[in-house]
Design a protein around this motif. Structure first.
Motif, PDB file in Angstrom:
ATOM      1  N   HIS A   1       0.848  -1.188   0.000  1.00  0.00           N
ATOM      2  CA  HIS A   1       0.000   0.000   0.000  1.00  0.00           C
ATOM      3  C   HIS A   1       0.886   1.242   0.000  1.00  0.00           C
ATOM      4  O   HIS A   1       1.832   1.333   0.801  1.00  0.00           O
ATOM      5  CB  HIS A   1      -0.906   0.034   1.229  1.00  0.00           C
ATOM      6  CG  HIS A   1      -1.606  -1.271   1.507  1.00  0.00           C
ATOM      7  ND1 HIS A   1      -2.759  -1.651   0.867  1.00  0.00           N
ATOM      8  CD2 HIS A   1      -1.293  -2.291   2.358  1.00  0.00           C
ATOM      9  CE1 HIS A   1      -3.143  -2.843   1.308  1.00  0.00           C
ATOM     10  NE2 HIS A   1      -2.268  -3.252   2.218  1.00  0.00           N
ATOM     11  N   VAL A   2       0.582   2.199  -0.873  1.00  0.00           N
ATOM     12  CA  VAL A   2       1.345   3.441  -0.954  1.00  0.00           C
ATOM     13  C   VAL A   2       0.378   4.610  -0.821  1.00  0.00           C
ATOM     14  O   VAL A   2      -0.625   4.685  -1.551  1.00  0.00           O
ATOM     15  CB  VAL A   2       2.117   3.536  -2.287  1.00  0.00           C
ATOM     16  CG1 VAL A   2       2.846   4.878  -2.378  1.00  0.00           C
ATOM     17  CG2 VAL A   2       3.111   2.388  -2.422  1.00  0.00           C
ATOM     18  N   THR A   3       0.656   5.507   0.111  1.00  0.00           N
ATOM     19  CA  THR A   3      -0.159   6.709   0.270  1.00  0.00           C
ATOM     20  C   THR A   3       0.486   7.864  -0.486  1.00  0.00           C
ATOM     21  O   THR A   3       1.708   7.929  -0.622  1.00  0.00           O
ATOM     22  CB  THR A   3      -0.293   7.094   1.753  1.00  0.00           C
ATOM     23  OG1 THR A   3       0.998   7.490   2.264  1.00  0.00           O
ATOM     24  CG2 THR A   3      -0.800   5.921   2.574  1.00  0.00           C
ATOM     25  N   ARG A   4      -0.325   8.798  -0.954  1.00  0.00           N
ATOM     26  CA  ARG A   4       0.198   9.983  -1.630  1.00  0.00           C
ATOM     27  C   ARG A   4       0.532  11.095  -0.643  1.00  0.00           C
ATOM     28  O   ARG A   4       1.087  12.117  -1.037  1.00  0.00           O
ATOM     29  CB  ARG A   4      -0.821  10.493  -2.649  1.00  0.00           C
ATOM     30  CG  ARG A   4      -1.091   9.533  -3.815  1.00  0.00           C
ATOM     31  CD  ARG A   4      -2.154  10.082  -4.730  1.00  0.00           C
ATOM     32  NE  ARG A   4      -1.774  11.408  -5.222  1.00  0.00           N
ATOM     33  CZ  ARG A   4      -2.647  12.342  -5.608  1.00  0.00           C
ATOM     34  NH1 ARG A   4      -3.946  12.100  -5.525  1.00  0.00           N
ATOM     35  NH2 ARG A   4      -2.229  13.514  -6.041  1.00  0.00           N
ATOM     36  N   PHE A   5       0.216  10.881   0.617  1.00  0.00           N
ATOM     37  CA  PHE A   5       0.391  11.915   1.630  1.00  0.00           C
ATOM     38  C   PHE A   5       1.306  11.409   2.737  1.00  0.00           C
ATOM     39  O   PHE A   5       1.594  10.216   2.840  1.00  0.00           O
ATOM     40  CB  PHE A   5      -0.963  12.329   2.214  1.00  0.00           C
ATOM     41  CG  PHE A   5      -1.740  11.175   2.797  1.00  0.00           C
ATOM     42  CD1 PHE A   5      -1.586  10.805   4.132  1.00  0.00           C
ATOM     43  CD2 PHE A   5      -2.621  10.448   2.019  1.00  0.00           C
ATOM     44  CE1 PHE A   5      -2.279   9.744   4.671  1.00  0.00           C
ATOM     45  CE2 PHE A   5      -3.329   9.372   2.546  1.00  0.00           C
ATOM     46  CZ  PHE A   5      -3.152   9.020   3.875  1.00  0.00           C
TER      47      PHE A   5
END
Length: 623
Positions: free
Chosen positions: A289-293
């Motif tokens: 999982h990769v968050t943009r924030f």
């Protein structure tokens, strides 16, 4: 005179104590010049039943040292060791993976450096124990307060534990990484990770781990570009308000925050409930999982618990290695059926004693009376006893045989892309005579001996080194069995191509083909947690097999059991129970294939015959 002798004795004892004790302390603490600094577990915490790392930093300011780093369990039943070569002036970091059984409780850990079995340096630490069912989240971050105090609300029976780590100090062995469930990376540069470290984390994800990366910083993503669902292409400003949908009625989040601009990869998908702020990629039983924030922006938000609980659904589970090491119904060892270990039936024993009593009593008396030599009874009765004892001994030898044997049952957990996987092996040594054996296993193998019931047999000596893992002093009693659980990385798992579609609630159609790897003597396709499936028969490289299934209880259709010692159907039935709890996805489709080739490379002393069974547990991508 007596008083004078007492004074002389007292003076002599005083001199011996005064000279001897300081000399011993000097050898242990100063003469070797070796110091130890150990980091145990995850901030001193560990989960019982799972491996955890003991990271040891060694400094040698004295002469060259060749010895062993040793961890012992309090009762001495378990010993984990690593060979160490420490030249003068050297600094080394060594990882010793340690395991505490589920039914033990350990509050203090001690690691020792032994040279010729003498302790020359040691370090101790207080440990915190977590229950076997407690999910563990480890965080590698420049912000040591990240996620501390967050209370997860997943469907688990135990609370979620959060610990911070140094990423480079993770164990280099994938089996040892199963001691935690989630790895969060935030604000650190991962580009320095070598390929071996990246591979072991990728394997851990494939086996069910969740890797969460704070994608606001490209450095955090640098070491995992091949696993990431997205590629960072720039920076922009945006709102975090869509996250409110994850936790209705929660506090508002910033409308103006720094976000990464991303390009979605072929296997990536947006977490729709959070808009386009989080992207995920499923890999085997796990996900990235990769968050943009920046994850730190969620600190203090009252919806963070729901965010994490939905992003990373945690549940009670245990690895195959944990179950195999347990005392209750180990799935692999339970599939080994040795007739040599079976006791004679009650009827056979009763018939033997009845025959003995008849011959030593009435028959002996009648024969001697007919010969008018009743006085010979003093000779015939002892001779009869010796004959029956000899017969019993010879029958026992015949039942046990005369050749020692090595049995390995291995399960390789992998994906259909093949190549790498986790191999869990139940290794058993049967010996017809009381003999001591020695084994050499591949480097990096994690080995645990099953508990020995007899106190007269000492635990085997297990030592890991950069070149191999040796198991020595394996004393097997007459007609006895010694068993070990070995966990290694399999580097040659089969590669599968599958094109499957669902034609009904329990029906699957399509083709399955073995692209690379050893041919499989038999194969089974299952879905729905193993509730339905079909036997596919042998799989040869390059030959597609048509699938039209499924039926209920597919394990009952397995008939390929030419080896009566290895019960394939019983093993797979036990593994299906493990798979259904370890992978809660009801749509998951698994291919189970088996052959009689060894996966674990074992070199063993003594003339032995070897019997091997390898079962591949392959999660197919097609649903």
């Amino acid at each position: 005179m007596i008083m004078h002798l007492r004074r002389i004795a007292l003076i002599a004892i005083t001199l011996l104590v005064g000279v001897g004790v300081p000399a011993a302390t000097s050898i242990a603490q100063t003469d070797t010049g070796v110091t130890i600094d150990a980091t145990m577990g995850y901030e001193g915490a560990y989960r019982t039943g799972d491996w955890f790392p003991v990271v040891v930093d060694l400094v040698n300011t004295g002469a060259d040292v060749s010895g062993e780093l040793v961890w012992r369990s309090p009762d001495g039943s378990a010993r984990f060791a690593a060979a160490v070569e420490l030249p003068r002036g050297a600094r080394q970091q060594v990882v010793v993976d340690v395991l505490v059984p589920e039914d033990e409780y350990l509050r203090n850990g001690r690691i020792e450096l032994l040279v010729d079995d003498a302790v020359v340096a040691a370090d101790e630490a207080t440990l915190t124990q977590h229950e076997p069912t407690a999910p563990i989240v480890v965080v590698a971050s420049s912000d040591q307060s990240l996620l501390r105090g967050v209370v997860w609300r997943p469907e688990v029976t135990s609370g979620v534990e959060v610990h911070h780590i140094v990423l480079e100090q993770l164990s280099p062995r994938v089996a040892a990484l199963r001691g935690f469930d989630v790895l969060v990376i935030h604000g650190i540069d991962t580009s320095a990770l070598d390929q071996a470290q990246r591979d072991v984390i990728a394997d851990w994800v494939m086996l069910g781990g969740h890797l969460v990366i704070s994608g606001d910083d490209p450095r955090a993503l640098a070491g995992f570009a091949d696993l990431s669902p997205v590629t960072i292409t720039g920076v922009e400003r945006g709102s975090l308000a869509p996250l409110a949908a994850v936790a209705p009625s929660s506090e508002a989040l910033p409308d103006d925050a720094t976000l990464s601009r991303v390009a979605i990869g072929p296997a990536g998908r947006a977490w729709t409930i959070a808009g386009d702020l989080v992207y995920s990629r499923t890999i085997g039983r796990g996900a990235v999982h990769v968050t943009r924030f920046d994850l730190a922006l969620l600190r203090g938000w009252n919806g963070s618990a729901r965010f994490w609980a939905q992003l990373v659904p945690l549940y009670d589970r245990s690895s195959l290695g944990t179950r195999e090491r347990g005392d209750f119904a180990p799935p692999l060892l339970g599939g080994l059926a040795l007739g040599e270990l079976q006791l004679p039936g009650v009827g056979s024993i009763a018939l033997f004693f009845m025959l003995y009593l008849i011959i030593v009593g009435p028959v002996n008396y009648l024969v001697l009376r007919r010969l008018d030599r009743l006085d010979w009874g003093w000779i015939t009765i002892p001779v009869t006893i010796v004959v029956f004892v000899g017969v019993a001994y010879l029958v026992g030898i015949g039942a046990r045989g005369t050749v020692s044997r090595l049995h390995t049952i291995t399960v390789v957990e992998t994906m259909q892309s093949g190549g790498r996987g986790l191999a869990t092996t139940s290794l058993s040594i049967f010996s017809p005579t009381r003999t001591s054996y020695r084994m050499t296993l591949p480097a990096g193998a994690l080995v645990v001996e099953r508990r020995i019931e007899s106190g007269s047999v000492a635990a085997a000596r297990i030592i890991g080194s950069p070149t191999d893992t040796t198991v020595s002093e394996i004393l097997v009693d007459i007609g006895g069995l010694r068993s070990f659980v070995v966990e290694t990385t399999a580097s040659s798992a089969p590669r599968i191509d599958s094109t499957l579609t669902r034609t009904g609630a329990t029906q699957i159609a399509g083709t399955v083909q073995l692209l690379a790897g050893s041919a499989l003597d038999g194969a089974l396709l299952t879905s729905g947690g193993g509730e339905y499936g079909a036997v596919l028969g042998p799989l040869d490289t390059g030959t597609p097999v048509t699938v039209q299934c499924c039926t209920a209880n597919p394990v009952t259709m397995i008939t390929d059991e030419a080896d009566t010692n290895l019960r394939i159907a019983a093993i797979i039935e036990a593994l299906l129970a493990h798979q259904s709890s370890d992978d809660p996805d009801p749509a998951a489709v698994y291919l189970w294939g088996w052959n009689r080739r060894p996966t674990l490379d074992v070199a063993m002393s003594g003339a032995t015959t070897q019997q091997h069974l390898t079962i591949y547990m392959i999660r197919l991508d097609d649903r």
